[in-house]
Design a protein around this motif. Structure first.
Motif, PDB file in Angstrom:
ATOM      1  N   ILE A  22       0.723  -1.265  -0.020  1.00 33.83           N
ATOM      2  CA  ILE A  22       0.081  -0.031   0.136  1.00 33.83           C
ATOM      3  C   ILE A  22       0.664   1.362   0.018  1.00 33.83           C
ATOM      4  O   ILE A  22       0.494   2.182  -0.772  1.00 33.83           O
ATOM      5  N   ALA A  23       2.015   1.231   0.787  1.00 30.21           N
ATOM      6  CA  ALA A  23       2.829   2.319   0.701  1.00 30.21           C
ATOM      7  C   ALA A  23       3.426   2.611  -0.454  1.00 30.21           C
ATOM      8  O   ALA A  23       3.251   3.761  -1.228  1.00 30.21           O
ATOM      9  N   ILE A  27       0.631   6.459  -6.889  1.00 31.76           N
ATOM     10  CA  ILE A  27      -0.739   7.183  -7.133  1.00 31.76           C
ATOM     11  C   ILE A  27      -0.238   8.980  -6.831  1.00 31.76           C
ATOM     12  O   ILE A  27      -0.671   9.661  -7.743  1.00 31.76           O
ATOM     13  N   ILE A  28       0.674   9.189  -6.080  1.00 32.12           N
ATOM     14  CA  ILE A  28       1.270  10.556  -5.913  1.00 32.12           C
ATOM     15  C   ILE A  28       1.972  10.748  -7.194  1.00 32.12           C
ATOM     16  O   ILE A  28       1.753  12.028  -7.775  1.00 32.12           O
ATOM     17  N   LEU A  60       1.986   1.844  -3.536  1.00 36.84           N
ATOM     18  CA  LEU A  60       0.954   1.791  -4.322  1.00 36.84           C
ATOM     19  C   LEU A  60       0.558   3.727  -4.213  1.00 36.84           C
ATOM     20  O   LEU A  60       0.444   4.197  -5.144  1.00 36.84           O
ATOM     21  N   SER A  61       0.734   4.133  -2.994  1.00 39.47           N
ATOM     22  CA  SER A  61       0.686   5.445  -2.442  1.00 39.47           C
ATOM     23  C   SER A  61       1.581   6.193  -3.333  1.00 39.47           C
ATOM     24  O   SER A  61       1.191   7.257  -3.924  1.00 39.47           O
ATOM     25  N   PHE A  62       2.698   5.815  -3.567  1.00 40.40           N
ATOM     26  CA  PHE A  62       3.825   6.493  -4.107  1.00 40.40           C
ATOM     27  C   PHE A  62       3.412   6.542  -5.668  1.00 40.40           C
ATOM     28  O   PHE A  62       3.539   7.721  -6.135  1.00 40.40           O
TER      29      PHE A  62
END
Lengths: 299, 329
Positions: free
Chosen positions: B127-128, B134-135, B130-132
């Motif tokens: 998830i971390a 998306i950012i 994946l967040s990157f």
């Protein structure tokens, strides 16, 4: 000034309620199975889409359209539970994660073929005439959204703490083997958690679509935000999921009003990375065991 | 990088003969491919295979060997592509220099991100990262004045050799495949080196590996940076090859495509990853009628493959075949 502020609070109220419904679903499935369900947002999408067909275009009355929508999504959630969760599977964290990602793609792709690529909505339940309050306009649907979230999560809380089935689910979440030894049917309990999660997502989709609209592809991002909220509060903890959702909704709503919508999109994900770094167990998770995710493998 | 170089040099890497032979076989194939495929469209697609192989090889090392699932390879691919594109098209830098600087930038970002997220494991790491992704995706779309926003960035110059731009499909074929073969050779060596063994030990368990005296977090960051660099190199080459980049290069969908390649070929098989890239790239290019159903088909494929062959489709089939063979003999 005050009107802006109140308006932002209203926005946070409806976003927060939706996130809470998704996040609680994520947390339920996680507790029972240690699976993070990337397909959770698809239930929201499906709830909205099926209602578009039945209630919006089909002209069904609300009392008939809602139960049918819930039934259909619950059936799909059960199917997903059967596919994603298999008790005997060893050390397969990555493969289960990929299975739920695949399921999310398959569901949203199918939705594209069943419906289309357009954005849809259906009329709000109590009309669109805004209620004036302190200079801000409150869409009546916001009350429906908030009411649905409070009612559903409240009912879930009572169910988990005061019914035999709910206690069985919590027992499974704490220790599956011990629960099985006590005579709790683990398989059906796990399935029940998927169905409950599907229902919560579907309800979110039903109440939120008149405000935010729905298209086939929105589910994945919603799932990511939902479990980010669950993680912020502390994974596996219903109260934590609600708290995390409120925090996210307030951050997003205020960032959108006072900064920009770009910042709003970024804020969620920056917060996720920060929380994972400094509070890996979430706000309500306690700090005793650093580096969560000890359960790298499924039993 | 220096510490890892010395580990590599002091420990001669005994690459198995089979891998070496396969690698030389692939070299020969690449050499004659322009005659075999008769140039044109087929060669063009094979050039895309060479490019997409780079993030796939990187992810294979990270996930298959080291057991760290990252959903950030599309982000690094986009980082390489956009950095290369912006530096050469907007700043007028020599494309080779732009490509080099893009890798330096990607390495710096990878070290930082790796340092931040690699203390997480399992779902949390996924998830971390994946967040990157998306950012990065949001930044690409929103920083329109720099990246061209949703329209994408066009007019990126081609790489040139001695003043002549490398533009023909055949010339590009040799250039791209030379890079990919080099990276593959490096990865095969790495997999069988002391470092490769350390990665596999980390996959089996952090605590036990640390107990053996392996610096777990350093190795994790090392393999994360290497693996991200392969992705960004692929991105830079893509930018100068296609001369255009769009936000799709950094999308979550593309990140999932790269994972799908491994699900098809096998997570801990470099050769499986190569076959996976080959199959999926040609499938994407030629099954045009299939494009409509891509999302459903790939989704269902992921679910079915992961349910029955958790180590990857080809790897699983090979293992099943070997079991049958042994039973027969």
């Amino acid at each position: 000034m005050l009107a802006d502020f109140v308006q932002t609070v209203f926005a946070a109220l409806s976003i927060g309620s939706m996130y809470a419904l998704v996040a609680v679903g994520v947390t339920l499935v996680y507790s029972a199975t240690r699976i993070i369900n990337f397909a959770q947002g698809e239930f929201v999408m499906l709830g909205g889409m099926i209602m578009v067909s039945l209630y919006g275009e089909g002209g069904w009355p609300l009392w008939a359209a809602v139960p049918v929508t819930l039934l259909l999504t619950a059936a799909l959630a059960a199917l997903l539970g059967l596919v994603a969760y298999r008790p005997g599977r060893q050390g397969a964290l990555i493969s289960v994660l990929i299975i739920t990602i695949g399921a999310s793609m398959a569901i949203s792709g199918s939705a594209f073929h069943v419906w289309d690529g357009d954005v849809h909505r259906f009329p709000a339940f109590s009309g669109d005439a805004p209620i004036k309050f302190l200079g801000a306009a409150l869409a009546p649907q916001t009350l429906w959204i908030f009411g649905a979230a409070v009612l559903c999560i409240g009912a879930l809380f009572l169910f988990l703490h005061h019914s035999l089935w709910g206690k069985a689910m919590r027992a499974c979440a704490i220790d599956r083997t011990a629960a099985a030894l006590m005579g709790i049917p683990v398989g059906p309990t796990v399935l029940a958690s998927f169905v409950l999660a599907g229902l919560l997502g579907s309800i979110a989709g039903i109440v939120i679509t008149p405000l935010t609209m729905v298209d086939y592809s929105g589910g994945m991002l919603l799932a990511i935000k939902g479990f980010s909220a669950a993680m912020l509060g502390g994974m596996g903890n219903v109260a934590g999921a609600v708290l995390g959702s409120v925090v996210f909704a307030v951050l997003e709503a205020f960032a959108a009003t006072y900064l920009s919508s770009t910042v709003k999109e970024l804020i969620t994900f920056v917060v996720i990375i920060l929380v994972l770094m400094f509070l890996p167990n979430g706000l309500l998770g306690g700090r005793q065991q650093r580096g969560l995710a000890q359960e790298d493998t499924l039993e | 990088m220096c510490a890892s170089c010395s580990t590599l040099c002091t420990e001669p890497a005994p690459m198995p003969r089979r891998d070496r032979n396969l690698w030389f076989g692939l070299c020969a194939l690449v050499l004659v491919a322009p005659w075999l495929l008769g140039g044109g469209y087929f060669i063009n697609t094979s050039n895309f295979v060479a490019i997409y192989a780079l993030p796939a090889i990187g992810l294979c090392l990270l996930v298959g060997y080291c057991g760290q699932l990252s959903i950030s390879h599309a982000a690094f691919f986009a980082l390489g592509a956009y950095a290369s594109g912006i530096l050469s098209a907007r700043q007028g830098l020599n494309p080779w220099l732009a490509l080099l600087l893009a890798q330096v930038l990607a390495a710096v970002v990878a070290v930082f991100i790796g340092w931040v997220v690699l203390r997480l494991r399992g779902h949390y790491l996924a998830i971390a990262t994946l967040s990157f992704t998306i950012i990065i995706e949001v930044l690409i779309k929103e920083l329109g004045s720099l990246t061209g926003g949703l329209q994408g960035l066009s007019g990126i110059p081609r790489l040139s050799l001695g003043g002549w731009p490398i533009a023909s499909d055949t010339a590009l074929h040799y250039l791209l495949w030379t890079v990919t073969l080099g990276v593959l050779w490096f990865a095969l060596n790495l997999a069988h080196s002391r470092m490769g063994r350390a990665y596999r030990a980390i996959k089996e368990g952090d605590a036990a590996t640390a107990l053996l005296g392996v610096d777990v977090s350093r190795h994790k960051i090392e393999v994360f940076v290497l693996s991200s660099l392969f992705a960004s190199l692929g991105g830079s080459l893509y930018a100068h090859f296609v001369t255009f980049v769009s936000p799709a290069a950094g999308s979550v969908m593309f990140a999932i495509d790269i994972i799908l390649v491994l699900a098809f070929g096998g997570f801990d098989r470099l050769w499986g990853a190569m076959l996976g890239v080959l199959a999926l790239t040609y499938l994407n290019e030629y099954a045009v009628t299939f494009a409509d159903y891509k999302r459903v088909a790939f989704g269902v494929a992921l679910v079915v493959i992961m349910s029955f062959f958790p180590t990857g489709l080809l790897a699983g089939l090979v293992a099943a075949g070997q079991r049958l063979w042994r039973k027969g003999a």
